[in-house]
Design a protein around this motif. Sequence first.
Motif, PDB file in Angstrom:
ATOM      1  N   PHE A 118     -21.804  -1.285  32.509  1.00  0.00           N
ATOM      2  CA  PHE A 118     -22.928  -1.434  31.527  1.00  0.00           C
ATOM      3  C   PHE A 118     -23.264  -0.193  30.825  1.00  0.00           C
ATOM      4  N   SER A 119     -23.405  -0.151  29.533  1.00  0.00           N
ATOM      5  CA  SER A 119     -23.959   0.870  28.765  1.00  0.00           C
ATOM      6  C   SER A 119     -25.137   0.286  27.868  1.00  0.00           C
ATOM      7  N   ALA A 120     -25.692   1.134  27.028  1.00  0.00           N
ATOM      8  CA  ALA A 120     -26.602   0.449  26.265  1.00  0.00           C
ATOM      9  C   ALA A 120     -26.429  -0.637  25.336  1.00  0.00           C
ATOM     10  N   ASN A 121     -24.903  -0.632  24.738  1.00  0.00           N
ATOM     11  CA  ASN A 121     -24.908  -1.750  23.864  1.00  0.00           C
ATOM     12  C   ASN A 121     -23.545  -2.598  24.215  1.00  0.00           C
ATOM     13  N   ASP A 122     -23.082  -2.442  25.412  1.00  0.00           N
ATOM     14  CA  ASP A 122     -21.806  -3.292  25.684  1.00  0.00           C
ATOM     15  C   ASP A 122     -21.710  -3.312  27.307  1.00  0.00           C
ATOM     16  N   VAL A 123     -20.597  -4.208  27.609  1.00  0.00           N
ATOM     17  CA  VAL A 123     -20.198  -4.145  29.078  1.00  0.00           C
ATOM     18  C   VAL A 123     -18.760  -4.207  29.174  1.00  0.00           C
ATOM     19  N   ALA A 124     -18.062  -3.380  30.046  1.00  0.00           N
ATOM     20  CA  ALA A 124     -16.510  -3.055  30.103  1.00  0.00           C
ATOM     21  C   ALA A 124     -16.266  -3.745  31.521  1.00  0.00           C
ATOM     22  N   THR A 125     -15.364  -4.621  31.649  1.00  0.00           N
ATOM     23  CA  THR A 125     -15.115  -5.242  32.945  1.00  0.00           C
ATOM     24  C   THR A 125     -13.263  -4.954  33.041  1.00  0.00           C
ATOM     25  N   THR A 126     -13.358  -4.653  34.422  1.00  0.00           N
ATOM     26  CA  THR A 126     -11.993  -4.591  34.964  1.00  0.00           C
ATOM     27  C   THR A 126     -11.781  -5.322  36.238  1.00  0.00           C
ATOM     28  N   SER A 127     -10.585  -5.448  36.670  1.00  0.00           N
ATOM     29  CA  SER A 127     -10.261  -6.445  37.721  1.00  0.00           C
ATOM     30  C   SER A 127      -8.968  -5.680  38.412  1.00  0.00           C
ATOM     31  N   VAL A 128      -8.904  -5.932  39.913  1.00  0.00           N
ATOM     32  CA  VAL A 128      -7.788  -5.769  40.653  1.00  0.00           C
ATOM     33  C   VAL A 128      -7.266  -6.851  41.522  1.00  0.00           C
ATOM     34  N   PRO A 129      -6.274  -7.737  41.346  1.00  0.00           N
ATOM     35  CA  PRO A 129      -5.245  -7.283  40.415  1.00  0.00           C
ATOM     36  C   PRO A 129      -5.667  -7.350  38.942  1.00  0.00           C
ATOM     37  N   ALA A 130      -5.104  -6.892  38.197  1.00  0.00           N
ATOM     38  CA  ALA A 130      -5.472  -6.964  36.704  1.00  0.00           C
ATOM     39  C   ALA A 130      -4.973  -8.374  36.233  1.00  0.00           C
ATOM     40  N   MET A 132      -7.472 -10.789  34.649  1.00  0.00           N
ATOM     41  CA  MET A 132      -8.748 -11.405  34.911  1.00  0.00           C
ATOM     42  C   MET A 132      -8.823 -11.874  33.375  1.00  0.00           C
ATOM     43  N   GLY A 133      -9.105 -13.402  33.222  1.00  0.00           N
ATOM     44  CA  GLY A 133      -9.296 -13.903  31.798  1.00  0.00           C
ATOM     45  C   GLY A 133     -10.637 -13.542  31.452  1.00  0.00           C
ATOM     46  N   MET A 134     -11.190 -13.540  30.274  1.00  0.00           N
ATOM     47  CA  MET A 134     -12.476 -13.271  30.041  1.00  0.00           C
ATOM     48  C   MET A 134     -13.359 -14.404  29.318  1.00  0.00           C
ATOM     49  N   GLY A 135     -12.663 -15.784  29.680  1.00  0.00           N
ATOM     50  CA  GLY A 135     -13.358 -16.780  29.205  1.00  0.00           C
ATOM     51  C   GLY A 135     -12.774 -17.261  27.947  1.00  0.00           C
ATOM     52  N   ASP A 136     -13.289 -18.599  27.459  1.00  0.00           N
ATOM     53  CA  ASP A 136     -12.825 -19.100  26.333  1.00  0.00           C
ATOM     54  C   ASP A 136     -13.963 -19.841  25.653  1.00  0.00           C
ATOM     55  N   PRO A 137     -14.631 -19.278  24.659  1.00  0.00           N
ATOM     56  CA  PRO A 137     -14.484 -18.194  24.023  1.00  0.00           C
ATOM     57  C   PRO A 137     -14.774 -16.966  24.685  1.00  0.00           C
ATOM     58  N   PRO A 138     -14.410 -15.676  24.751  1.00  0.00           N
ATOM     59  CA  PRO A 138     -15.102 -14.420  25.413  1.00  0.00           C
ATOM     60  C   PRO A 138     -16.109 -14.354  24.601  1.00  0.00           C
ATOM     61  N   ALA A 139     -17.313 -13.586  25.471  1.00  0.00           N
ATOM     62  CA  ALA A 139     -18.566 -13.265  24.743  1.00  0.00           C
ATOM     63  C   ALA A 139     -18.223 -11.911  23.824  1.00  0.00           C
ATOM     64  N   THR A 140     -18.695 -12.005  22.599  1.00  0.00           N
ATOM     65  CA  THR A 140     -18.754 -11.148  21.606  1.00  0.00           C
ATOM     66  C   THR A 140     -19.657  -9.899  22.045  1.00  0.00           C
ATOM     67  N   ALA A 141     -19.290  -8.456  21.497  1.00  0.00           N
ATOM     68  CA  ALA A 141     -19.958  -7.331  21.726  1.00  0.00           C
ATOM     69  C   ALA A 141     -21.601  -7.751  21.588  1.00  0.00           C
ATOM     70  N   ALA A 142     -21.852  -8.415  20.272  1.00  0.00           N
ATOM     71  CA  ALA A 142     -23.478  -8.758  20.283  1.00  0.00           C
ATOM     72  C   ALA A 142     -23.877  -9.577  21.374  1.00  0.00           C
ATOM     73  N   GLN A 143     -23.038 -10.307  22.013  1.00  0.00           N
ATOM     74  CA  GLN A 143     -23.411 -11.164  22.915  1.00  0.00           C
ATOM     75  C   GLN A 143     -23.833 -10.341  24.157  1.00  0.00           C
ATOM     76  N   ARG A 144     -23.034  -9.576  24.458  1.00  0.00           N
ATOM     77  CA  ARG A 144     -22.973  -8.481  25.554  1.00  0.00           C
ATOM     78  C   ARG A 144     -24.168  -7.713  25.589  1.00  0.00           C
ATOM     79  N   ARG A 145     -24.734  -7.374  24.459  1.00  0.00           N
ATOM     80  CA  ARG A 145     -25.836  -6.229  24.140  1.00  0.00           C
ATOM     81  C   ARG A 145     -27.052  -6.578  24.907  1.00  0.00           C
ATOM     82  N   GLY A 146     -27.567  -5.644  25.890  1.00  0.00           N
ATOM     83  CA  GLY A 146     -28.737  -6.025  26.539  1.00  0.00           C
ATOM     84  C   GLY A 146     -28.641  -6.822  27.641  1.00  0.00           C
TER      85      GLY A 146
END
Length: 264
Positions: A118-130, A132-146
């Motif tokens: 988590f950062s001030a304005n976004d969230v970065a996600t990783t997975s092992v094994p690589a 992993m889908g991010m959903g449909d539709p994936p959250a936008t950067a604006a929707q991930r803020r805060g």
Amino acid sequence: MIKKIAAAALALGLALAGPAAAQSGNRSFDGVYSVHARGVEAGDFTYSFRQNGSTYTATAEREMKGWVGAALRRSQDYTYSVRGNVTADGTLRPTQYQHQGGRRRDDRPNGRLVRATFSANDVATTSVPAGMGMGDPPATAAQRRGVIDQITAIAAMVTATGDPCSRTLPIYMDGRSRFDFVLTPNGTVNINSRAYQGPGVRCRVQFRPIAGFGDPQEPATLTFLFARTESGMWAPVTIEMPTDGVGVVRLEARRLTVNGQRLR
């Protein structure tokens, strides 16, 4: 796949119990819960929160047991952890979150490992094994803020200032699904549970799906019960926590401990 509504303890960015307490001091909360799913007591959920001055950590574990666990082939067993900072106004801000579990065929022996930064304005996600889908539709950067994760959300409710039922939680579940929990007061109650007997408050919780779900979602109403402790923190006695595998589960506290003192 059984319809996924959202998730947690739970979960659960609220203010801490007063600005002065939020900026310094140590405090803790531990809860042991029974998981009720599909009309039966199906497993255990344990939760632990620690604040040390301006930082916090929280961990949780969900384990389905008996015939339910066997039928699900451990696909709903997860461990969770998060760490973050307590801001000057008492808000909990996660920095690093992870969970492991699921034990699907292509995963590690202990299940897929998912990490979210988590950062001030976004969230970065990783997975092992690589992969992993991010959903449909994936959250936008604006929707991930805060946003906050569901484990931090539980901690935020535990440490809320004033009424825990008068706020909105922007949650990004497991680094994938984005939704709001809108909490409103729903009266006072007399709680008589294995973990606590006494007065409590009831929250009506509106689930509002936003993005990242793999199947269509409908708004839903959940219920949380809280006991106010002498420390000023709130102890979740009953929480409804939707999942992606067994529908809405209900967590009922068996043991609650605040700052090392067991609640009665």
